[in-house]
Design a protein around this motif. Structure first.
Motif, short mmCIF file in Angstrom:
data_model
loop_
_atom_site.label_atom_id
_atom_site.label_comp_id
_atom_site.label_asym_id
_atom_site.label_seq_id
_atom_site.Cartn_x
_atom_site.Cartn_y
_atom_site.Cartn_z
N ILE A 1 0.84 -1.20 0.00
CA ILE A 1 0.00 0.00 0.00
C ILE A 1 0.87 1.26 0.00
N MET A 2 1.85 1.30 0.91
CA MET A 2 2.65 2.52 1.03
C MET A 2 3.60 2.72 -0.14
N ARG A 3 4.04 1.63 -0.75
CA ARG A 3 4.92 1.77 -1.91
C ARG A 3 4.18 2.38 -3.10
N GLY A 4 2.87 2.30 -3.07
CA GLY A 4 2.10 2.87 -4.17
C GLY A 4 1.82 4.35 -4.01
N ALA B 1 -11.30 7.08 11.86
CA ALA B 1 -10.50 6.03 11.22
C ALA B 1 -11.27 4.74 10.99
N VAL B 2 -12.26 4.47 11.81
CA VAL B 2 -13.01 3.21 11.68
C VAL B 2 -14.00 3.32 10.52
N ASP B 3 -13.90 2.35 9.61
CA ASP B 3 -14.82 2.30 8.46
C ASP B 3 -16.08 1.56 8.90
N LYS C 1 -11.22 13.99 1.15
CA LYS C 1 -11.80 14.35 2.44
C LYS C 1 -10.96 13.79 3.60
N LEU C 2 -10.46 12.58 3.42
CA LEU C 2 -9.63 11.97 4.45
C LEU C 2 -8.30 12.72 4.57
N LEU C 3 -7.68 13.01 3.44
CA LEU C 3 -6.41 13.75 3.46
C LEU C 3 -6.58 15.12 4.09
N LEU D 1 -4.40 5.79 1.73
CA LEU D 1 -4.39 6.03 3.18
C LEU D 1 -5.57 5.30 3.84
N ARG D 2 -6.73 5.31 3.22
CA ARG D 2 -7.87 4.59 3.74
C ARG D 2 -7.59 3.09 3.76
N GLN D 3 -6.96 2.57 2.70
CA GLN D 3 -6.63 1.14 2.66
C GLN D 3 -5.67 0.77 3.79
N LEU D 4 -4.69 1.64 4.04
CA LEU D 4 -3.72 1.38 5.12
C LEU D 4 -4.43 1.37 6.48
N ILE D 5 -5.30 2.35 6.70
CA ILE D 5 -6.04 2.40 7.96
C ILE D 5 -6.91 1.17 8.14
#
Length: 492
Positions: free
Chosen positions: A13-16, A67-69, A80-82, A126-130
């Motif tokens: 995720i972060m490498r992308g 943070a909780v989906d 919006k998250l950023l 960022l959402r995927q990481l969270i």
């Protein structure tokens, strides 16, 4: 939760994300998120068991509120998250107002975010990481244990932390030292350059085995004290302590050398001090002036030895990892530091370590000095830890293990001289204080019989050269003084 899958997923995720460059930024990005997730869990416990506990987090900054989906299509993502993270979350966490008497559990929140950065630029990633982080269930004991392994993996990736002799201390080394020093519940263990918390973690693992009741739990919670100068290791260490269920992690982001050592009072001293101080760094006059004139070394590690002496309680115990240069160094400051150490403290054991213990990140040979504050040294045992059978060097794929200390641990409890007949050297030998003084505190004893192959960095090569040059100059000056005394003249 699969350890391998989690690590692989967060790396991918972060490498992308174009905003995150290099391992250090990835680790910082991941760890501040982990910190907030763990902090949220700890707040649940504090609110449950303490009716007076009140969170200082603004409601919108609490993990469960952003943070909780909730899988209702309303969770923050993309821009919006950023925007929330960059413009609200970080700004509010960095500017939290605290009273002077704020508890540690509140102070760490502000301290951690004072120098922490948000690097990611892609709100979807960022959402995927969270979401990956939210898969960790801290209510599940097995899952929590597995996360401890994940965190250890993260910390190992920091083994090469710079060019000033700073690196992750192998867990086998910290576990061995803790086992030999044997801290007990009720004592506080301090590390004044704690990095990511290796010594403190080994201490907690050691103490946890002895917890039996709520009183023991309270002593466990107050068993560690750390100071770390750099923001990222500080963040990692605080998170590490929360993972180990410390409610009030006394871990401070500061420079341990910035205070005059003569100002420390008895209530600022510790029963146990364990350290692997940074070395190779050069300190300026402002730092050196915090020490007595004869102890003002430019070498960072030397200053930490002095600091330990000033902050160790009467009857306290200490162990410190130090490079070979301290042992053979004979410049004025090193001799003065060693003279104070051996005359005012009981230096009972020095364990020589193979050059590759910290490989491949550095090949500088190190040693463990064990001493206590019970009076002057009478004799010092030296023990050479040889490479285990079948090993030529330690490496990433063949790291040092606690079992490699087995012979040393056995010897520790039944000490004797050990002669290596093949090389006509001593693997272990005791030396009296008189013998050490007669060597002008050159304590390069029970060394390795052959020079191991070393590939040093330019910085390490320069450091080693300077140490050896200073030692040679000191020996020459001493010989010249002896000749002058014999002749009764003063040579120009």
């Amino acid at each position: 939760m699969s350890l391998g899958t989690f690590v692989k997923n967060i790396q991918n995720i972060m490498r992308g994300d174009s905003g995150v460059n290099g391992d250090a930024q990835r680790i910082e990005q991941l760890t501040w998120l982990l910190f907030l997730k763990i902090y949220a869990k700890k707040e649940e416990e504090w609110e449950l068991f303490d009716d007076n506990y009140k969170s200082i987090l603004p409601e919108e900054c609490k993990w469960e509120n952003w943070a909780v989906d909730k899988v209702d299509g309303k969770s923050l993502t993309e821009d919006k998250l950023l925007t929330f993270v960059n413009e609200k979350l970080f700004k509010q966490l960095k500017n939290i107002k605290l009273p002077a008497d704020a508890p540690i559990k509140h102070r760490i929140l502000k301290d951690v975010f004072a120098s922490t950065n948000q690097y990611m630029k892609d709100g979807v990633l960022l959402r995927q990481l969270i979401n990956e982080i939210n898969k960790i269930d801290f209510d599940n004991i097995k899952e929590l244990h597995a996360f401890g392994e994940i965190y250890e993996t993260i910390l190992k990736s920091l083994q090469s932390a710079g060019n000033a002799g700073e690196f992750y201390t192998p867990r086998a080394v910290t576990d061995f030292i803790v086992e030999m020093v044997n801290p007990k519940l009720g004592e506080t263990v301090a590390d004044f350059a704690c990095g990511t918390g290796g010594f403190l973690t080994s201490t907690l693992n050691h103490l946890e085995k002895n917890m039996k009741n709520t009183e023991d739990r309270a002593e466990y919670n107050n068993a560690i004290y750390g100071i770390e100068k750099k923001p990222l290791p500080h963040l990692l260490c605080v998170t590490n302590m929360l993972v180990h269920d410390i409610d009030n992690p006394a871990i401070y982001n500061a420079n341990s050398l910035e205070r005059n050592v003569r100002e420390y009072k008895d209530n600022e001293k510790f029963e146990v001090i364990l350290m692997n101080p940074p070395y190779g760094g050069a300190e300026g006059d402002a730092i050196k002036n915090n020490f007595p004139a004869d102890l003002r070394s430019s070498e960072t590690a030397d200053l930490f030895i002095s600091l330990i002496m000033y902050r160790l309680k009467e009857n306290g115990r200490a162990a410190v990892i130090i490079p070979d240069g301290f042992l053979f160094g004979l410049d004025n400051a090193k001799v003065a530091i060693k003279k104070k150490l051996f005359s005012e403290f009981n230096v009972h054991t020095i364990v020589r370590l193979p050059a590759s213990v910290f490989a491949p990140y550095t090949s500088i040979t190190t040693n463990i000095i064990f001493f206590d504050n019970t009076g002057t040294t009478k004799e010092t045992y030296f023990y050479r830890l040889d490479m285990p059978e079948g090993y030529k060097h330690f490496s990433k794929t063949k790291p040092m293990k606690l079992e490699h200390f087995a012979d040393c641990i056995k010897w520790w409890n039944d000490r004797c001289d050990i002669k290596d007949e093949e090389t006509d050297t001593y693997k272990a030998k005791v030396y009296t204080l008189e013998e050490i003084v007669n060597r002008n505190y050159d304590i390069d004893l029970c060394g390795y019989p052959t020079i191991e192959e070393e590939v040093l960095s330019p910085e390490e090569t320069i450091l080693e050269y300077k140490e050896k040059r200073a030692t040679l100059n000191s020996k020459i000056d001493k010989k010249l003084q002896e000749i002058e005394n014999i002749l009764g003249v003063k040579l120009c």
